[in-house]
Motif scaffolding. Structure first.
Motif, PDB file in Angstrom:
ATOM      1  N   LEU A  99      17.896  75.541 -69.947  1.00 50.52           N
ATOM      2  CA  LEU A  99      17.053  75.453 -71.140  1.00 50.52           C
ATOM      3  C   LEU A  99      17.844  74.801 -71.748  1.00 50.52           C
ATOM      4  N   LYS A 100      19.568  75.101 -72.282  1.00 51.95           N
ATOM      5  CA  LYS A 100      19.948  74.430 -73.209  1.00 51.95           C
ATOM      6  C   LYS A 100      20.484  73.496 -72.976  1.00 51.95           C
ATOM      7  N   ILE A 158      18.518  79.727 -65.238  1.00 59.71           N
ATOM      8  CA  ILE A 158      17.793  79.156 -66.212  1.00 59.71           C
ATOM      9  C   ILE A 158      17.708  78.938 -67.511  1.00 59.71           C
ATOM     10  N   GLN A 159      18.404  79.670 -67.968  1.00 56.13           N
ATOM     11  CA  GLN A 159      18.793  79.978 -69.470  1.00 56.13           C
ATOM     12  C   GLN A 159      20.265  78.455 -69.795  1.00 56.13           C
ATOM     13  N   THR A 209       7.722  72.364 -63.110  1.00 59.45           N
ATOM     14  CA  THR A 209       7.670  73.143 -62.160  1.00 59.45           C
ATOM     15  C   THR A 209       7.197  72.206 -61.095  1.00 59.45           C
ATOM     16  N   GLU A 241      18.954  83.811 -63.330  1.00 61.71           N
ATOM     17  CA  GLU A 241      18.169  83.389 -64.920  1.00 61.71           C
ATOM     18  C   GLU A 241      19.625  83.084 -65.815  1.00 61.71           C
ATOM     19  N   ILE A 278      15.949  72.011 -74.453  1.00 63.26           N
ATOM     20  CA  ILE A 278      13.554  72.455 -74.433  1.00 63.26           C
ATOM     21  C   ILE A 278      13.626  73.869 -74.318  1.00 63.26           C
ATOM     22  N   GLU A 279      12.725  74.830 -74.853  1.00 63.64           N
ATOM     23  CA  GLU A 279      12.745  75.376 -74.684  1.00 63.64           C
ATOM     24  C   GLU A 279      11.765  77.088 -74.152  1.00 63.64           C
ATOM     25  N   SER A 280      10.866  75.730 -73.073  1.00 63.20           N
ATOM     26  CA  SER A 280      10.414  75.892 -72.065  1.00 63.20           C
ATOM     27  C   SER A 280      10.173  74.914 -70.872  1.00 63.20           C
ATOM     28  N   PHE A 281      10.520  74.449 -69.386  1.00 62.47           N
ATOM     29  CA  PHE A 281       9.355  74.009 -68.366  1.00 62.47           C
ATOM     30  C   PHE A 281       8.890  73.841 -68.430  1.00 62.47           C
ATOM     31  N   SER A 282       8.469  72.547 -68.940  1.00 59.31           N
ATOM     32  CA  SER A 282       7.022  71.498 -68.199  1.00 59.31           C
ATOM     33  C   SER A 282       6.179  71.923 -67.551  1.00 59.31           C
ATOM     34  N   GLU A 283       5.326  71.712 -66.914  1.00 55.54           N
ATOM     35  CA  GLU A 283       4.599  71.698 -65.861  1.00 55.54           C
ATOM     36  C   GLU A 283       4.895  71.049 -64.751  1.00 55.54           C
TER      37      GLU A 283
END
Length: 204
Positions: A26-27, A22-23, A39, A19, A31-36
């Motif tokens: 992103l920071k 991930i945070q 991944t 966790e 970005i706010e989320s991982f793109s496809e």
């Protein structure tokens, strides 16, 4: 009767902060989320389908403000400590000579290089297993069924005589569907050293 124990690596022997990773990622990437695509590249890299250079080049192109070393640090952020007492447990298990011990881990080159550098007893740890499978080396990855079939067939293991230990429910579910005994270890509450206490019914 259990004859073979198959262990995951992360959150079984070496502690991970998934966790937090991930945070932090992103920071760091802004970005706010991982793109496809991100991944997918992560999975390709973990399975050894692309090289470390190709992996880093992809991230450098997407996040040009970050240096190569910064990208590596972001990727390795999840890796934490490997308590020595877990090695002691494994050494005792190996010395008892009752079970075939196999490591089966989704591990990529950058992560294993970090572990080799920061875990002084890594080579001793590796030597305690009868087989040591890292996803990027065998180009197979959990939770895909083929990686479990590979281990069962290579070592001529009967599924019902095998115990698989992993912290991922997806990985556990695939193994269970093949008739393998499982322990979905919970890193916050369980420890591998409690194996024969928690799963004692399998070892009677």
């Amino acid at each position: 009767m259990i004859k073979t124990i198959i262990f995951d690596f992360g959150n079984v022997f070496i502690n991970l902060d998934i966790e937090g990773h991930i945070q932090n990622a992103l920071k760091s990437y802004g970005i706010e989320s991982f793109s496809e695509e991100m991944t997918a590249f992560n999975c390709f890299y973990e399975q050894g389908l692309i090289s470390t250079d190709e992996f880093l080049e992809f991230y450098a192109e997407n996040f040009p403000k970050l240096s190569k070393n910064e990208l590596i640090d972001i990727w390795n952020f999840m890796l934490k400590d490997f308590p020595k007492y877990r090695l002691d447990f494994l050494e005792k298990l190996k010395s008892d000579s009752k079970y075939e011990l196999i490591l089966l881990s989704n591990t990529n080159e950058l992560h294993i290089n970090w572990i080799k550098k920061h875990v002084p007893f890594y080579e001793t740890f590796k030597s305690l297993f009868h087989a040591f499978y890292l996803s990027h080396e065998i180009q197979l990855r959990k939770p895909n069924q083929d990686i479990f079939e590979f281990v069962l067939s290579t070592h001529k293991i009967r599924a019902n005589e095998c115990l698989f230990i992993d912290d991922s429910a997806d990985n556990i579910n695939t193994a269970k569907s093949l008739g393998i005994n499982v322990w979905n270890i919970m890193p916050k509450t369980d420890d591998i050293t409690d194996l024969f206490l928690i799963k004692k019914d399998l070892f009677l």
